[in-house]
Design a protein around this motif. Structure first.
Motif, PDB file in Angstrom:
ATOM      1  N   ASP A  35       0.831  -1.209   0.000  1.00  0.00           N
ATOM      2  CA  ASP A  35       0.000   0.000   0.000  1.00  0.00           C
ATOM      3  C   ASP A  35       0.862   1.254   0.000  1.00  0.00           C
ATOM      4  O   ASP A  35       0.564   2.230  -0.693  1.00  0.00           O
ATOM      5  N   ALA A  36       1.908   1.234   0.808  1.00  0.00           N
ATOM      6  CA  ALA A  36       2.794   2.403   0.894  1.00  0.00           C
ATOM      7  C   ALA A  36       3.492   2.656  -0.443  1.00  0.00           C
ATOM      8  O   ALA A  36       3.582   3.808  -0.899  1.00  0.00           O
ATOM      9  N   MET A  37       3.971   1.593  -1.087  1.00  0.00           N
ATOM     10  CA  MET A  37       4.636   1.774  -2.376  1.00  0.00           C
ATOM     11  C   MET A  37       3.658   2.260  -3.442  1.00  0.00           C
ATOM     12  O   MET A  37       3.997   3.126  -4.269  1.00  0.00           O
ATOM     13  N   ALA A  38       2.437   1.718  -3.418  1.00  0.00           N
ATOM     14  CA  ALA A  38       1.438   2.146  -4.395  1.00  0.00           C
ATOM     15  C   ALA A  38       1.087   3.616  -4.203  1.00  0.00           C
ATOM     16  O   ALA A  38       0.953   4.372  -5.170  1.00  0.00           O
ATOM     17  N   GLU A  39       0.948   4.051  -2.950  1.00  0.00           N
ATOM     18  CA  GLU A  39       0.622   5.451  -2.686  1.00  0.00           C
ATOM     19  C   GLU A  39       1.786   6.364  -3.090  1.00  0.00           C
ATOM     20  O   GLU A  39       1.566   7.459  -3.626  1.00  0.00           O
ATOM     21  N   VAL A 137      13.744   6.507 -12.054  1.00  0.00           N
ATOM     22  CA  VAL A 137      13.106   7.349 -11.035  1.00  0.00           C
ATOM     23  C   VAL A 137      12.051   6.550 -10.272  1.00  0.00           C
ATOM     24  O   VAL A 137      11.925   6.662  -9.046  1.00  0.00           O
ATOM     25  N   GLU A 138      11.298   5.729 -10.985  1.00  0.00           N
ATOM     26  CA  GLU A 138      10.297   4.880 -10.338  1.00  0.00           C
ATOM     27  C   GLU A 138      10.949   3.978  -9.296  1.00  0.00           C
ATOM     28  O   GLU A 138      10.420   3.804  -8.185  1.00  0.00           O
ATOM     29  N   GLN A 139      12.089   3.401  -9.634  1.00  0.00           N
ATOM     30  CA  GLN A 139      12.792   2.551  -8.669  1.00  0.00           C
ATOM     31  C   GLN A 139      13.193   3.333  -7.423  1.00  0.00           C
ATOM     32  O   GLN A 139      13.053   2.850  -6.292  1.00  0.00           O
ATOM     33  N   ARG A 140      13.700   4.551  -7.624  1.00  0.00           N
ATOM     34  CA  ARG A 140      14.127   5.354  -6.474  1.00  0.00           C
ATOM     35  C   ARG A 140      12.931   5.725  -5.597  1.00  0.00           C
ATOM     36  O   ARG A 140      13.037   5.730  -4.358  1.00  0.00           O
ATOM     37  N   VAL A 141      11.807   6.037  -6.211  1.00  0.00           N
ATOM     38  CA  VAL A 141      10.606   6.388  -5.447  1.00  0.00           C
ATOM     39  C   VAL A 141      10.134   5.192  -4.617  1.00  0.00           C
ATOM     40  O   VAL A 141       9.809   5.325  -3.430  1.00  0.00           O
ATOM     41  N   LEU A 142      10.095   4.016  -5.222  1.00  0.00           N
ATOM     42  CA  LEU A 142       9.627   2.826  -4.503  1.00  0.00           C
ATOM     43  C   LEU A 142      10.607   2.421  -3.408  1.00  0.00           C
ATOM     44  O   LEU A 142      10.189   2.007  -2.313  1.00  0.00           O
ATOM     45  N   LEU A 143      11.907   2.527  -3.674  1.00  0.00           N
ATOM     46  CA  LEU A 143      12.892   2.167  -2.650  1.00  0.00           C
ATOM     47  C   LEU A 143      12.811   3.128  -1.472  1.00  0.00           C
ATOM     48  O   LEU A 143      12.928   2.707  -0.309  1.00  0.00           O
ATOM     49  N   ALA A 221       8.193  10.586   1.427  1.00  0.00           N
ATOM     50  CA  ALA A 221       8.348   9.516   0.441  1.00  0.00           C
ATOM     51  C   ALA A 221       7.016   9.014  -0.089  1.00  0.00           C
ATOM     52  O   ALA A 221       6.888   8.690  -1.279  1.00  0.00           O
ATOM     53  N   VAL A 222       5.994   8.957   0.785  1.00  0.00           N
ATOM     54  CA  VAL A 222       4.716   8.349   0.411  1.00  0.00           C
ATOM     55  C   VAL A 222       3.654   9.394   0.081  1.00  0.00           C
ATOM     56  O   VAL A 222       2.755   9.138  -0.715  1.00  0.00           O
ATOM     57  N   LYS A 433       3.934  -6.175  -9.104  1.00  0.00           N
ATOM     58  CA  LYS A 433       2.492  -6.392  -9.259  1.00  0.00           C
ATOM     59  C   LYS A 433       1.689  -5.617  -8.211  1.00  0.00           C
ATOM     60  O   LYS A 433       0.773  -6.140  -7.559  1.00  0.00           O
ATOM     61  N   LEU A 434       2.030  -4.342  -8.072  1.00  0.00           N
ATOM     62  CA  LEU A 434       1.322  -3.484  -7.129  1.00  0.00           C
ATOM     63  C   LEU A 434      -0.062  -3.136  -7.669  1.00  0.00           C
ATOM     64  O   LEU A 434      -0.256  -2.974  -8.874  1.00  0.00           O
ATOM     65  N   ASN A 435      -0.999  -3.006  -6.762  1.00  0.00           N
ATOM     66  CA  ASN A 435      -2.387  -2.704  -7.136  1.00  0.00           C
ATOM     67  C   ASN A 435      -2.538  -1.186  -7.317  1.00  0.00           C
ATOM     68  O   ASN A 435      -3.095  -0.478  -6.465  1.00  0.00           O
TER      69      ASN A 435
END
Length: 472
Positions: A35-39, A137-143, A221-222, A433-435
């Motif tokens: 949920d945190a990564m998706a947000e 950039v997506e990787q950095r945001v999710l990490l 971050a979130v 496979k994030l929702n």
């Protein structure tokens, strides 16, 4: 049973109950790591910024396409002439004339040695490179979301431990004071318990400060404050060996793929620079009409022709541009080679961190088991009078410190795991496979790649998309 024995038994029972409370697993919470990564993916301003950069690169393709199409211009003119004219000694006469003209011109590039086509190919390679940069950039945001999630969760658990520790020491201090009143211990024992309580309060203040800092990092971050964070899922290694992990990174890491496209773009740039001396052939046409307001005179005219030309000498500029393009190509190739080594190193380091974190977690589990056995033994010996309550407190502190170490070790293991995914180029919404609705980097490109005009159906559709994005 004597008064001192009852006091000792009461203190030991209180300590044991608090330790059991500390060891109880946390209740099920509502917000998961996914949920945190998706947000974070939904609300990231950094991702939105780089999506706009990608849309700008998409427009470069449309601009390159437009150079291969006809250019149509119009020119309108209204002129008022006035003055005096005298010839052959005749009296001067006044001249006043008004006229208007309107002309349309068109030109079409027929051939330029392939330079315009190379501009189009360069723009396409640049688009592919920017898409890979967006994945990076997506990787950095999710990490960042993963690290913030784990920091908040571990900080909260440590705060809980520290608060329980204060309750335990407060109970021990109360017991020491009661025993002091009956003469079983000296004031020194009371002072030791007071000092331990002050230290525990200091540790709690530090833990609460760390939690506040972690919450602010989570918010950044979130995009919002954390809720009740659940236990992350069980992790699996994405590769069996470090060599297998490096092999995956060579194929999938967005930084490497971005540089590969940039190398292709610079190689095309060299070809374009070498073609700068090729002639250019252009088809030109024009029609126009000029009409006088002072008479019925008018003129209609038109022309059509093919124009060819090219540069023979430009002060050495063309050769300099060719050498510059070759230097840029060589620099980009060297950057690709350097990044291949850096990413291989990062994968190896990340893989080692996962192994270290796993070993540390196994060791701290053994430490907790030993500390728990030691605490139970000291507690039983204290009940028989062979140990002091301070010995029980020390044993309890060892157990609490081991539990705090486990919280940190578990957090580090998750961070190391997701760090390895990032190093391999697999920390993406698609792979996890994030929702969450996934941004399609090709959607805008497909709308603009043919450079639609404002009056076309595609152009009107594009205008509606831009209005929805709030760009107009």
């Amino acid at each position: 049973m004597s008064v001192s024995s009852r006091i000792r038994t009461k203190a030991i029972a209180g300590i044991a109950g608090l330790c059991l409370a500390v060891a109880t697993p946390l209740a099920v919470r509502a917000e998961s790591l996914a949920d945190a990564m998706a947000e974070a993916y939904r609300s990231s301003g950094l991702l939105e910024q780089n999506r706009a950069v990608l849309r700008a690169a998409d427009e470069d393709v449309a601009i390159a396409v437009s150079t291969l199409r006809p250019v149509v211009r119009w020119l309108g003119d209204v002129t008022r002439r006035f003055g005096d004219s005298a010839t052959g000694g005749l009296p001067a006469r006044n001249i006043e004339q008004s006229s208007a003209s309107l002309a349309l011109s068109a030109e079409l590039l027929l051939w330029d040695g392939g330079r315009s086509k190379m501009d189009l190919d360069i723009a396409k390679e640049s688009v592919l490179a920017v898409r890979q940069a967006l994945i990076g950039v997506e990787q950095r945001v999710l990490l960042a979301a993963v690290e913030a999630f784990m920091d908040v969760r571990s900080s909260y658990e440590i705060v809980t431990l520290r608060r329980n520790n204060i309750r335990v020491i407060t109970e021990e201090l109360r017991a020491a004071r009661d025993r002091f009143e009956v003469g079983e211990v000296t004031r020194t024992d009371v002072a030791l318990a007071q000092a331990r309580l002050a230290q525990a309060r200091s540790n709690l203040a530090q833990a609460e400060g760390d939690l506040a800092i972690a919450i602010e990092a989570y918010r950044a971050a979130v995009g919002r404050a954390p809720g009740n964070l659940t236990q992350p899922p069980v992790m699996k290694m994405p590769a069996r060996s470090v060599e297998a992990a490096k092999s995956v990174a060579e194929r999938t890491h967005p930084d490497l793929r971005r540089l590969q496209f940039e190398v292709s773009a610079t190689e095309l740039g060299v070809l374009k620079a070498r073609a700068a001396t090729n002639p250019q052939v252009t088809l030109r046409g024009q029609i126009g009409v000029t009409e006088s307001f002072d008479s019925t005179d008018f003129t209609e005219s038109g022309s059509i022709g093919i124009e060819a030309g090219g540069v023979i000498y430009q002060g050495g500029q063309l050769r300099a541009l060719a050498r510059k393009a070759m230097a840029q190509r060589d620099a980009k190739r060297a950057e690709l080679l350097a990044n291949q080594r850096i990413i291989a190193q990062n994968v190896g380091t990340a893989f080692a961190r996962v192994q270290v974190a796993q070993a540390a977690l196994a060791a701290v589990d053994e430490q907790i088991r030993a500390a728990r056995v030691a605490f139970r033994g000291v507690r039983e010996e204290a009940a028989l009078g062979a140990r002091t309550t301070l010995d029980v407190l020390n044993a309890e502190q060892e157990l609490l410190d081991a539990q705090a170490n486990r919280i940190t070790a578990a957090s580090n293991e998750y961070k190391a795991y997701y760090g390895l995914l990032s190093a391999m180029g697999l920390l993406t919404v698609e792979n996890l496979k994030l929702n969450v609705p996934q941004y399609d980097p090709t959607a805008y490109y497909n709308m603009v790649k043919d450079a639609p005009s404002a009056v076309s159906e595609q152009g009107r559709k594009l205008d509606r998309v831009l209005q929805k994005l709030g760009k107009q």
